[in-house]
Design a protein around this motif. Structure first.
Motif, short mmCIF file in Angstrom:
data_model
loop_
_atom_site.label_atom_id
_atom_site.label_comp_id
_atom_site.label_asym_id
_atom_site.label_seq_id
_atom_site.Cartn_x
_atom_site.Cartn_y
_atom_site.Cartn_z
N ASN A 130 -7.19 3.83 1.60
CA ASN A 130 -5.87 3.33 1.19
C ASN A 130 -5.15 2.62 2.31
N GLN A 161 -3.55 -1.28 2.23
CA GLN A 161 -2.21 -1.71 2.65
C GLN A 161 -2.29 -2.75 3.77
N SER A 211 1.28 -2.36 -1.62
CA SER A 211 2.40 -1.60 -1.06
C SER A 211 2.17 -0.10 -1.20
N LYS A 212 2.77 0.63 -0.30
CA LYS A 212 2.66 2.09 -0.34
C LYS A 212 3.23 2.62 -1.66
N ASP A 213 4.30 1.98 -2.11
CA ASP A 213 4.91 2.36 -3.40
C ASP A 213 3.91 2.26 -4.55
N THR A 214 3.19 1.13 -4.60
CA THR A 214 2.20 0.93 -5.67
C THR A 214 1.15 2.03 -5.62
N ASP A 218 1.38 5.01 -4.19
CA ASP A 218 1.95 6.33 -4.48
C ASP A 218 2.25 6.50 -5.97
N GLN A 219 2.82 5.44 -6.55
CA GLN A 219 3.29 5.55 -7.94
C GLN A 219 2.15 5.49 -8.96
N GLU A 238 -2.09 -1.79 -11.37
CA GLU A 238 -1.19 -2.36 -10.37
C GLU A 238 -1.90 -2.59 -9.04
N THR A 239 -2.73 -1.63 -8.63
CA THR A 239 -3.46 -1.80 -7.36
C THR A 239 -4.49 -2.92 -7.48
#
Lengths: 418, 418
Positions: free
Chosen positions: A310, A314, A320-323, A325-326, A333-334
């Motif tokens: 991961n 990034q 993004s870390k948000d993507t 994490d979420q 999304e990733t």
């Protein structure tokens, strides 16, 4: 003349002990098939002169009742477990001699390496020997000479080296013209189409059974399961009938049908001067490897990213870390963020991302092992993503994922053409 | 009881037409070898019931004079070219019945997919059938039931599915215990060592011939050529003799000997909690693919870069334009700059770079096709580079390069241990 009864024999204890896979026999079978001959049997035997001799005697006996063509590979090397020549001499009661042309070639090879003829080991010189009164098959890649020994009326035992590059060259350039001269061929035409993510049984029920009467008279069909796709093969002496079958197949499965995607993608990217880059997680480089298998791939493949961790998703691709994490690393999304990142960093016309769970660990109820997301940014700037649940083990899932990525590129290139 | 005469049979026209490679037979041969049995013959036959029956009749006949074990895969599927059950019934004169347990399992599989028993195609149900009075072999992966049919005194015909994952599970969990119960085994011990960048003939001359009298009495040897290395195999009933041979081999070839590098690198990186990253040019992802083949590789493989184009070598790995202009993309300087770049971008303990000319084009007198530079930054911060001239075609050169990169990692990990 009747069609020859064709047997392919691979010798080598490394094959019968399972230490090495015999790829020669399948390759020859395929060549023979395309030339219009069908193989009746493929045999692998250990480096045991008695077993080899007894198999050859059976074939010699069989040649009394019909034309037999036996193609044998292996056992022509320099080591003491190479028994082919010895066994053939026993079968025929002949003596051997050293082929002058091959000896000269060997000498030149040694001289080019700064060595003398006297440096050549006797075991190496033995490779230039063939039985008396046989047709020799020159080896333009390696040292061992091949030969074609008569074993009966219209019947031959062909002995070739086991080294694939030597055998292939010899088969294509030396043996094929001889075989064409000797044996009649069936004038079969063949068509192959690929269907993606469909099982063999369902295909047989929905297509073959349904259209049997109207389409399949005089048409033979076959199907082979591969990673991500099945190959549907049709053969006939009547090419019109084949066209009709293929047209029916195309109309029934418009969204999952393709030709050989490996060949098409390669040729299309070259002819349209398009470039491609990849970003791979669970496949670890397999898609890049497949894209660069054919010579000339450097004209379209510029490179890519192996973002297994991961952190690298990034830092290298700007996911993004948000993507992460979420939605998680294996998500729509990733996959899309990866495709965007590849495109920005490489400026390639096509950017493909793969992220998935190849297993055996890492699966969950929501995202079981086999879950894979593939993102694709096309030359028109659009980004799509597709999710799959691939069956099988780790190797199968990785193969499925990278093959399916090629199918997505295929589809995007096809749509571009229209 | 005498050791069984073991024959492996793969059925499938896709195999004899060369459209599909039979990997099952080699896998089984290897398993049998490790269990102490040697395979006498491997056969592939087309989906032709007459040819299959005539082969089985030969084996049945042979079982009158000695114990025969025939292991057959394929032909148990749902399509009409699946002839195994039909052929075995013809051979034995028996009838078939549907195995209750397998039917219930099939029903559960369909229910789990939200389907009813009545949805199941008759061709699928046929896969639960076996001959009367045979030993059944449960399939815990797929649907088709395997079975073990007596064909004579201490002689059996075993039929298993052709799908590798189903066959392997059935072979290991169901069949192996039966075979151990029935047949005596040879108590052979085996040792395998790998030697890098050396030919078979030279190995035979320098090692086997030289030490034949002192080392090889009661020891069988074999050698198989692979991409970049040869596998030297030794077998004996006396493990002390094997130790002596291997010790002599290690002392003669200290710099090019290894164990299975794929297994060692995987296990060592995990146990030492080390990480690795790659930067590949000519191999296009093959090294990354090899490193991520085994499950659990995510604990050490963090990712990497496919820098096929020179632009990406600069933009992703920071190789300077000067370096590329002055020394070329395939050079010591570029390989080292790539390894540095990988290390800086990923912070991995080990960084490996590969840059070379896989061909068939792109070679020159100075740098012919096959020239490859490999850079390696080790966990102690040191950077080394090595150049090679690998033989063969594009595929061979790419395989050689990525395998040799693994050997370099192996060596570096070994030195670290000391």
């Amino acid at each position: 003349m009747e069609a020859p009864y064709i047997v392919i024999i691979a010798t080598g204890s490394e094959i019968t002990a399972g230490r090495s896979l015999d790829t020669n026999s399948g390759w020859m079978a395929n060549q023979l098939f395309e030339l219009g001959w069908k193989v009746k049997k493929i045999i692998a035997l250990p480096d045991d002169p008695d077993l080899i001799l007894s198999e050859l005697q059976i074939l010699k006996k069989l040649s009394e009742s019909r034309p037999v063509l036996a193609l044998m590979t292996g056992g022509l090397g320099p080591t003491e477990d190479d028994y082919t020549l010895e066994t053939v001499l026993k079968l025929s009661g002949k003596k051997s001699y050293s082929v002058e042309k091959a000896k000269i070639r060997l000498q030149r090879i040694y001289e080019s390496r700064g060595k003398q003829y006297s440096d050549i080991l006797p075991t190496v010189i033995r490779q230039t020997h063939v039985p008396e009164d046989c047709k020799t098959l020159d080896n333009s890649v390696g040292i061992a000479v091949g030969f074609m020994e008569s074993i009966g009326v219209d019947s031959y035992l062909v002995c070739m080296p086991g080294v694939p590059s030597e055998m292939k060259e010899m088969f294509t350039r030396r043996l094929t013209p001889e075989l064409k001269r000797i044996y009649p061929r069936e004038n079969l035409v063949q068509k192959t189409k690929w269907l993606w993510n469909i099982g063999e049984s369902l295909y047989q029920k929905d297509f073959v059974e349904t259209h049997r009467e109207e389409l399949f008279e005089g048409v033979e069909w076959g199907v082979t399961a591969n990673r991500g796709y099945i190959k549907c093969i049709f053969q006939s002496t009547d090419s019109n009938k084949l066209e009709t079958v293929v047209a029916a197949l195309e109309s029934q499965y418009p969204k999952i049908i393709s030709d050989d995607v490996f060949t098409f993608v390669h040729e299309e990217l070259i002819s349209k001067k398009l470039t491609i880059a990849v970003g791979e997680s669970c496949t670890g480089g397999l898609l890049g490897k497949k894209l660069t298998d054919p010579p000339g791939s450097s004209s379209y493949f510029i490179g890519g990213f192996l973002t297994y961790s991961n952190d690298l998703k990034q830092s290298l691709l700007g996911v993004s870390k948000d993507t992460l994490d979420q939605f998680g690393a294996v998500s729509k999304e990733t996959a899309i963020a990866m495709a965007k990142g590849i495109s920005e960093k490489t400026k390639a016309d096509y950017s493909i991302s793969i992220t998935g769970i190849a297993g055996p660990d890492g699966g969950s109820d929501e995202k079981p092992v086999g879950t894979v997301w593939i993102g694709i940014k096309s030359s028109d700037g659009s980004i799509e993503s597709h999710s799959y649940l691939f069956p099988g083990n780790r190797e199968s899932i990785r193969e499925n994922a990278s093959n399916t990525a090629l199918f997505l590129i295929y589809q995007s290139l096809k749509q571009r053409k229209v």
